[in-house]
Write an enzyme that holds these catalytic residues in place. Structure first.
Site, PDB file in Angstrom:
ATOM      1  NE  ARG A  89     -12.564  66.070  -4.800  1.00 20.01           N
ATOM      2  CZ  ARG A  89     -12.336  67.358  -4.627  1.00 20.01           C
ATOM      3  NH1 ARG A  89     -13.295  68.221  -4.882  1.00 20.01           N
ATOM      4  NH2 ARG A  89     -11.169  67.792  -4.206  1.00 20.01           N
ATOM      5  CE  LYS A  92      -2.743  69.111  13.717  1.00 18.47           C
ATOM      6  NZ  LYS A  92      -1.565  69.546  14.410  1.00 18.47           N
ATOM      7  CG  ASP A 106      -4.212  65.465  20.299  1.00 18.88           C
ATOM      8  OD1 ASP A 106      -3.071  65.025  20.054  1.00 18.88           O
ATOM      9  OD2 ASP A 106      -4.416  66.623  20.685  1.00 18.88           O
ATOM     10  CG  HIS A 107      -0.672  62.313  16.263  1.00 17.33           C
ATOM     11  ND1 HIS A 107      -1.005  63.489  15.666  1.00 17.33           N
ATOM     12  CD2 HIS A 107       0.654  62.358  16.466  1.00 17.33           C
ATOM     13  CE1 HIS A 107       0.084  64.211  15.521  1.00 17.33           C
ATOM     14  NE2 HIS A 107       1.112  63.548  16.006  1.00 17.33           N
ATOM     15  CE  LYS A 136       3.815  61.875  19.729  1.00 20.06           C
ATOM     16  NZ  LYS A 136       4.831  61.323  18.850  1.00 20.06           N
ATOM     17  CD  GLU A 173       6.804  70.776  14.049  1.00 18.02           C
ATOM     18  OE1 GLU A 173       6.790  70.433  12.868  1.00 18.02           O
ATOM     19  OE2 GLU A 173       5.882  71.366  14.617  1.00 18.02           O
ATOM     20  CG  HIS A 188      -0.892  68.007  19.119  1.00 16.71           C
ATOM     21  ND1 HIS A 188      -1.797  67.008  18.842  1.00 16.71           N
ATOM     22  CD2 HIS A 188      -0.503  68.501  17.916  1.00 16.71           C
ATOM     23  CE1 HIS A 188      -1.938  66.910  17.531  1.00 16.71           C
ATOM     24  NE2 HIS A 188      -1.178  67.806  16.961  1.00 16.71           N
ATOM     25  CE  LYS A 241       5.109  74.085  11.377  1.00 21.61           C
ATOM     26  NZ  LYS A 241       5.291  72.626  11.505  1.00 21.61           N
TER      27      LYS A 241
HETATM   28  P1  NAD Z   1      -5.074  65.711   1.270  1.00 18.65           P
HETATM   29  O1  NAD Z   1      -5.414  67.011   0.626  1.00 18.65           O
HETATM   30  O2  NAD Z   1      -3.777  65.065   0.964  1.00 18.65           O
HETATM   31  O3  NAD Z   1      -6.207  64.652   0.927  1.00 18.65           O
HETATM   32  C1  NAD Z   1      -7.559  64.975   0.931  1.00 18.65           C
HETATM   33  C2  NAD Z   1      -8.376  63.764   0.564  1.00 18.65           C
HETATM   34  O4  NAD Z   1      -9.750  64.142   0.604  1.00 18.65           O
HETATM   35  C3  NAD Z   1      -8.115  63.210  -0.827  1.00 18.65           C
HETATM   36  O5  NAD Z   1      -8.229  61.809  -0.775  1.00 18.65           O
HETATM   37  C4  NAD Z   1      -9.272  63.777  -1.649  1.00 18.65           C
HETATM   38  O6  NAD Z   1      -9.639  62.970  -2.751  1.00 18.65           O
HETATM   39  C5  NAD Z   1     -10.360  63.751  -0.629  1.00 18.65           C
HETATM   40  N1  NAD Z   1     -11.421  64.717  -0.945  1.00 18.65           N
HETATM   41  C6  NAD Z   1     -11.331  66.050  -1.062  1.00 18.65           C
HETATM   42  N2  NAD Z   1     -12.539  66.562  -1.369  1.00 18.65           N
HETATM   43  C7  NAD Z   1     -13.402  65.526  -1.443  1.00 18.65           C
HETATM   44  C8  NAD Z   1     -14.781  65.404  -1.729  1.00 18.65           C
HETATM   45  N3  NAD Z   1     -15.553  66.457  -2.008  1.00 18.65           N
HETATM   46  N4  NAD Z   1     -15.317  64.180  -1.699  1.00 18.65           N
HETATM   47  C9  NAD Z   1     -14.563  63.093  -1.403  1.00 18.65           C
HETATM   48  N5  NAD Z   1     -13.265  63.143  -1.147  1.00 18.65           N
HETATM   49  C10 NAD Z   1     -12.682  64.341  -1.155  1.00 18.65           C
HETATM   50  O7  NAD Z   1      -5.252  65.947   2.839  1.00 18.65           O
HETATM   51  P2  NAD Z   1      -4.556  65.132   4.044  1.00 18.65           P
HETATM   52  O8  NAD Z   1      -3.210  65.703   4.276  1.00 18.65           O
HETATM   53  O9  NAD Z   1      -4.687  63.676   3.805  1.00 18.65           O
HETATM   54  O10 NAD Z   1      -5.438  65.584   5.283  1.00 18.65           O
HETATM   55  C11 NAD Z   1      -6.759  65.141   5.516  1.00 18.65           C
HETATM   56  C12 NAD Z   1      -7.239  65.773   6.823  1.00 18.65           C
HETATM   57  O11 NAD Z   1      -6.405  65.338   7.889  1.00 18.65           O
HETATM   58  C13 NAD Z   1      -7.144  67.296   6.812  1.00 18.65           C
HETATM   59  O12 NAD Z   1      -8.197  67.821   7.573  1.00 18.65           O
HETATM   60  C14 NAD Z   1      -5.823  67.567   7.518  1.00 18.65           C
HETATM   61  O13 NAD Z   1      -5.811  68.831   8.147  1.00 18.65           O
HETATM   62  C15 NAD Z   1      -5.820  66.448   8.533  1.00 18.65           C
HETATM   63  N6  NAD Z   1      -4.495  66.082   9.002  1.00 18.65           N
HETATM   64  C16 NAD Z   1      -3.528  65.703   8.118  1.00 18.65           C
HETATM   65  C17 NAD Z   1      -2.280  65.335   8.580  1.00 18.65           C
HETATM   66  C18 NAD Z   1      -1.209  64.875   7.635  1.00 18.65           C
HETATM   67  O14 NAD Z   1      -0.155  64.477   8.131  1.00 18.65           O
HETATM   68  N7  NAD Z   1      -1.420  64.892   6.344  1.00 18.65           N
HETATM   69  C19 NAD Z   1      -2.010  65.348   9.941  1.00 18.65           C
HETATM   70  C20 NAD Z   1      -3.023  65.716  10.831  1.00 18.65           C
HETATM   71  C21 NAD Z   1      -4.253  66.077  10.341  1.00 18.65           C
END
Ligand code: NAD
Length: 484
Positions: free
Chosen positions: A51, A148, A177-178, A182, A216, A240, A331
């Protein structure tokens, strides 16, 4: 020993959520490392789509700082970063509206491998699938990667699966599922199915029990809002730890191919007995002088969400009948340490007498830190003094056994993203697996929801609540020490 890198075909990878935390910390650095390794060729393109209003030049700056922050190979960065960044593009796009979709579609090149990484919350999966279809980007060559959490219960996981299935075949859907990416986890399969040594012993007759720990040291930190809606069971066990349990418990698949492997994993999940109330312990960490407790890090101060769970699982099949699987995760524990321990039974009769003590072989698969596999064997303590027995580890830490080059093996995201490009689903969860896992965990969560009993408090830096220790003590067993 120098590892071989086989370049993948040219591809376009679109990262929806390309400006998010996951893209910054994991996806972009992983792609860069594959670029450095020569696996991602000069024709490949990575297209961030999110966005945020920015252009390609600004996205390249964003990626540059992400890579410099999260990739510690400075030599690789100096030599390759500008080349990699030139292959990056950006489109401002709204998953829920029409903004940006024409621009994205115009960027696509016919006949190329296309991967769409849904690095956004699951609430947007359906919208993205729908628009990829309506803007003509969901062809037979396209793949989607989803993160996830894949639902929060069976009903929501089913709804997600159905939403994706409207426009994509199961063979096009890569549920990440990372843990499966591994190196050690894949080695678990190599150890089991590539050797004659272990498989004959791999059953209830010889294995006393199995312990899986994912500990953790950190608390929820600033992620309290997200975590409190989830909890340890949803966040770690359903996905996991369930995957680890499957790889330990599954029958040998006929081939190392996606459906053969996933069919066997599914059979394990379906064979899990329901978990009784006495077989599960949930906890919440308390604060210390320096650090707030769980309840002070989330909005709802009366929350019953668990930051720790331990449970005893039974697999109702011939191979595992009578061998418990103990799982615990939490945690703010003693250390950040994850391992699987396959604890074999003691020899049926000790010819060395009672003074020799009790000894059991333990195969330990360490996931972090220091990925590696260790087999505990009993030998004679060197020197005079009669037959005194001592347990020593046969250590298969990869770096030592295979040479320094192999210590630098790709991280999970690197491998998994390249598998998506190659079209190999073996290390990704199939829709029916995910649903079966929820079918098993849902009743545990429902049991908690219907109970007014709060999680047990445990001290920060401990091994979790005492009741979790009792879960094993009452079976005459004990957890292994949580050690970094
Ligand atoms: P974040 O909130 O940091 O980023 C979200 C992203 O989605 C941003 O780039 C935002 O611009 C975009 N976005 C949101 N609404 C939007 C829309 N309507 N149109 C287009 N883009 C849109 O989230 P994140 O931490 O990067 O996580 C993303 C997904 O991955 C989530 O489902 C989270 O649960 C999963 N996840 C994250 C991690 C992690 O380490 N961050 C690990 C495992 C899983």
């Amino acid at each position: 020993m120098v590892s071989r890198v086989i370049p993948v075909e040219p591809f376009d990878l679109v990262i929806f959520g390309g400006t998010g935390d996951l893209a910054r910390r994991k996806i972009l650095p992983a792609l860069f490392r594959r670029f450095c390794a020569g696996q991602m060729g000069p024709e490949a393109r990575v297209i961030g789509a999110a966005r945020s209003e920015m252009d390609t030049a600004a996205y390249r700056d964003f990626a540059r700082s992400a890579i410099l922050e999260f990739d510690d190979d400075t030599v690789c960065a100096e030599e390759n970063l500008s080349g990699f960044l030139e292959q990056l593009h950006y489109v401002t796009l709204d998953a829920r509206g029409e903004t940006g979709w024409d621009a994205l579609s115009a960027l696509m090149v016919e006949g190329r491998i296309r991967a769409f990484y849904f690095s956004v919350g699951p609430g947007l999966f359906g919208d993205l699938a729908e628009r990829l279809h309506s803007y003509g980007m969901a062809d037979a060559e396209s793949r989607i990667v989803v993160e996830k959490p894949f639902g929060r219960d069976l009903a929501s996981a089913r709804a997600l699966n159905q939403g994706l299935a409207q426009h994509f075949d199961e063979t096009q859907i890569y549920r990440i599922d990372h843990y499966l990416g591994k190196e050690t986890v894949q080695n678990l399969m190599a150890i089991r199915f590539g050797n004659m040594l272990f498989e004959p012993l791999w059953n209830a007759q010889y294995v006393d029990h199995i312990q899986i720990t994912v500990a953790e040291a950190r608390g929820v930190g600033s992620r309290g809002g997200y975590y409190d809606k989830s909890g340890a069971l949803r966040d770690m066990v359903q996905n996991h730890m369930m995957q680890l349990l499957c790889l330990i418990a599954m029958e040998p698949p006929a081939k190392f191919d996606p459906d053969a492997v996933r069919d066997e994993k599914l059979k394990v999940i379906r064979a899990l007995d329901p978990v009784g109330a006495d077989d599960v312990v949930r906890g919440q960490y308390e604060g210390t002088k320096e650090r707030p407790g769980y309840r002070n890090q989330v909005e709802n101060r009366d929350t019953h969400t668990e930051s720790f769970v331990a449970l005893r699982a039974h697999i109702g099949n011939w191979r595992w009948s009578g061998t418990p699987f103990y799982l615990r995760t939490g945690k703010r524990l003693k250390a950040r340490a994850s391992e699987i321990a396959v604890v074999l039974k003691e020899a049926p009769h000790s010819i060395f007498g009672t003074q020799a003590g009790h000894h059991a072989n333990i195969l330990t698969i360490r996931l972090q830190p220091n990925e590696g596999i260790e087999l505990g064997v009993t030998i004679k303590e060197p020197g005079p003094g009669g037959m005194r027995l001592v347990d020593v580890p046969l250590d298969m830490t990869f770096a030592e056994a295979l040479g320094p080059d192999t210590a630098d093996f790709p991280d999970a995201y690197e491998r998994l993203i390249m598998d998506v490009v190659r079209g190999d689903q073996t290390l990704f969860m199939r829709g029916d697996e995910v649903e079966a896992a929820w079918r098993w965990t849902d009743p545990i969560i429902e049991g908690w929801q219907n109970s007014s009993v709060a999680p047990i408090l445990y001290a920060s830096g401990s091994s979790g609540p005492d009741d979790a220790l009792m879960l094993m003590h009452r079976d005459g067993r004990r957890w292994r020490e949580i050690r970094a």
